[in-house]
Scaffold this active site. Structure first.
Site, PDB file in Angstrom:
ATOM      1  N   TYR A 152       0.836  -1.197   0.000  1.00  0.00           N
ATOM      2  CA  TYR A 152       0.000   0.000   0.000  1.00  0.00           C
ATOM      3  C   TYR A 152       0.872   1.248   0.000  1.00  0.00           C
ATOM      4  CZ  TYR A 152      -4.335  -2.460   0.156  1.00  0.00           C
ATOM      5  OH  TYR A 152      -5.392  -3.242  -0.203  1.00  0.00           O
ATOM      6  N   LYS A 169       3.077 -15.567  -0.969  1.00  0.00           N
ATOM      7  CA  LYS A 169       3.486 -15.852  -2.355  1.00  0.00           C
ATOM      8  C   LYS A 169       5.012 -15.900  -2.349  1.00  0.00           C
ATOM      9  CE  LYS A 169       2.373 -16.258  -6.775  1.00  0.00           C
ATOM     10  NZ  LYS A 169       1.812 -17.507  -7.298  1.00  0.00           N
ATOM     11  N   ASP A 208      -2.619 -17.609  -4.766  1.00  0.00           N
ATOM     12  CA  ASP A 208      -3.411 -18.030  -5.937  1.00  0.00           C
ATOM     13  C   ASP A 208      -4.083 -19.381  -5.658  1.00  0.00           C
ATOM     14  OD1 ASP A 208      -0.741 -18.850  -5.837  1.00  0.00           O
ATOM     15  OD2 ASP A 208      -0.632 -19.262  -7.977  1.00  0.00           O
ATOM     16  N   ASP A 225      -6.994  -8.001   1.366  1.00  0.00           N
ATOM     17  CA  ASP A 225      -8.054  -7.181   0.787  1.00  0.00           C
ATOM     18  C   ASP A 225      -8.804  -7.995  -0.271  1.00  0.00           C
ATOM     19  OD1 ASP A 225      -9.574  -4.945   0.258  1.00  0.00           O
ATOM     20  OD2 ASP A 225      -8.097  -4.012  -1.054  1.00  0.00           O
ATOM     21  N   ASP A 259     -12.751 -10.021  -0.010  1.00  0.00           N
ATOM     22  CA  ASP A 259     -13.888  -9.731  -0.898  1.00  0.00           C
ATOM     23  C   ASP A 259     -14.411 -11.028  -1.513  1.00  0.00           C
ATOM     24  OD1 ASP A 259     -13.626  -6.999  -0.458  1.00  0.00           O
ATOM     25  OD2 ASP A 259     -13.911  -6.484  -2.570  1.00  0.00           O
TER      26      ASP A 259
END
Ligand code: ATP
Length: 361
Positions: free
Chosen positions: A138, A191, A224, A248, A252
């Site tokens: 961010y 990751k 993933d 984030d 969702d």
């Protein structure tokens, strides 16, 4: 908190924000007031504070200093969404992120549990995404000075990702503590195959923290793979701990599996401050139409009440939170819903239905 005959009165900040913010924040204030009364808790003292487009008009900034100082003097607060894409370019800060950073709200706790009666794609989903909130990729959160994104030439853009052992440790503790009180399982999402230094540090630090929680089982996945796993078999997950951006996105996805963005709650917290904030954004397409689903913020406010109950050892606040959660579930079970869930109720009608059920025993 102010002392009364019934006990101490909560002092709660109230920030409407942009888009559907005024509608869902107004609905949440009403629900919290009624839930406190129904549980026998003293009424809250609300402290409305400006943020967003209206604050730009009035104060020349989307996040006035007076809002930050006003929040300091509260027990916790409710934050409406912001729509910074609609701000003039010179004012385009993300006020929600700035508040999280200002108060060091390093943990973003995002539970997803499908409620009966809302046709959730994944009826067995019952998990919590524990999202690191203070660093990662961010651009507004990972530099002491300047932005975490920059362009050495107009045709080249670079982005800095920040992962520290200290921040990874404290978010891992949040996740393991939470899992210890649930089904006792943590999945570390990263990751590290392509970001071995940053994501590797995050993963390895979480594993090191796991040693302090022998009753909790732990594994790890690449983000993933987690996205696919969530859709294939969401019931496998209990607590997921991950960095900011992955958290984030995954929350969702999980929210939609569990119902809709309109039902996804979250709490941003540190050890001594907490802010209720729905997962969804300002939904400008719905603003002013009395169609938004206010449940995400109702359930976020319930999380805040539970956090305050634990912090101040006040069971009555947990009982008020439970009333909100039960009233939401009972309203959906009665077939009443807003348009995002295929229902016909307006925001106002839905709020009245919830409010009436807050008094059910
Ligand atoms: P942000 O990045 O700030 O989270 P976003 O671009 O992801 O915002 P949202 O504002 O969260 O987008 O909403 C995406 C869409 O989901 C909206 O346009 C709206 O149609 C729907 N939506 C979001 N929140 C709600 C809600 N509370 N009630 C009903 N529909 C919603």
């Amino acid at each position: 908190m102010e002392q009364t005959a019934q006990g101490e009165r909560l002092r709660l900040g109230l920030i409407e924000g942009d888009g559907i913010g005024p509608e869902v924040v107004g609905s949440t204030r009403r629900v919290v007031d009624e839930a406190l009364a129904a549980a026998g808790a003293p009424a809250a003292d609300w402290v409305p504070l400006p943020m967003g487009l209206r604050a730009i008009g009035e104060f020349g900034t989307a996040l006035p200093e007076s809002t930050l100082t006003g929040l300091l003097d509260t027990d916790g607060w409710i934050l409406g969404p912001h729509d910074n894409a609609s701000y003039p370019p010179e004012h385009r800060i993300a006020p929600g992120g700035a508040i999280r950073r200002h108060f060091g709200l390093y943990a973003n706790i995002r539970p997803v549990k499908a409620l009966p009666g809302i046709g959730a794609a994944a009826p067995d989903i019952d998990l919590v995404v524990v999202r690191e909130n203070s660093e990662g990729f961010y651009a507004d959160r990972n530099m002491a000075v300047g932005s975490g994104e920059f362009c050495p030439t107009p045709d080249i853009a670079l982005s800095v990702g920040l992962v520290t052992r200290a921040a990874s440790e404290r978010i891992a503790h949040e996740a393991f503590r939470l899992a210890a009180g649930r089904r006792g399982r943590v999945t570390i999402v990263h990751k590290a195959n392509v970001l071995p230094l940053t994501m590797g540090l995050f993963r390895d630090t979480c594993y090191a923290v796991a040693a302090a929680y022998p009753g909790v089982t732990v594994d790890d996945e690449h983000v993933d793979a987690t996205a696919a796993h969530l859709v294939r078999s969401p019931g496998d997950f209990d607590v997921l701990v991950t960095e900011n951006l992955f958290g984030d996105i995954l929350s969702d996805l999980a929210a939609q599996l569990g119902g809709s963005l309109g039902t996804a709650a979250s709490l941003n917290c540190s050890t001594d401050r907490a802010m209720a904030q729905a997962v969804h954004g300002a939904a400008p397409d719905l603003a002013g139409h009395n169609r938004a689903n206010p449940v995400a913020l109702h359930l976020s406010a319930a999380m805040l009440l539970r956090w305050l109950a634990a912090r101040h050892d006040r069971a009555v606040l947990a009982r008020a939170a439970e009333r909100i959660e039960r009233a939401v579930a009972a309203t959906f079970a009665a077939g009443i819903a807003t348009a995002d869930l295929g229902g016909l109720a307006s925001t106002g009608e839905f709020t009245e239905q919830i409010t009436a059920r807050l008094h059910f025993r």
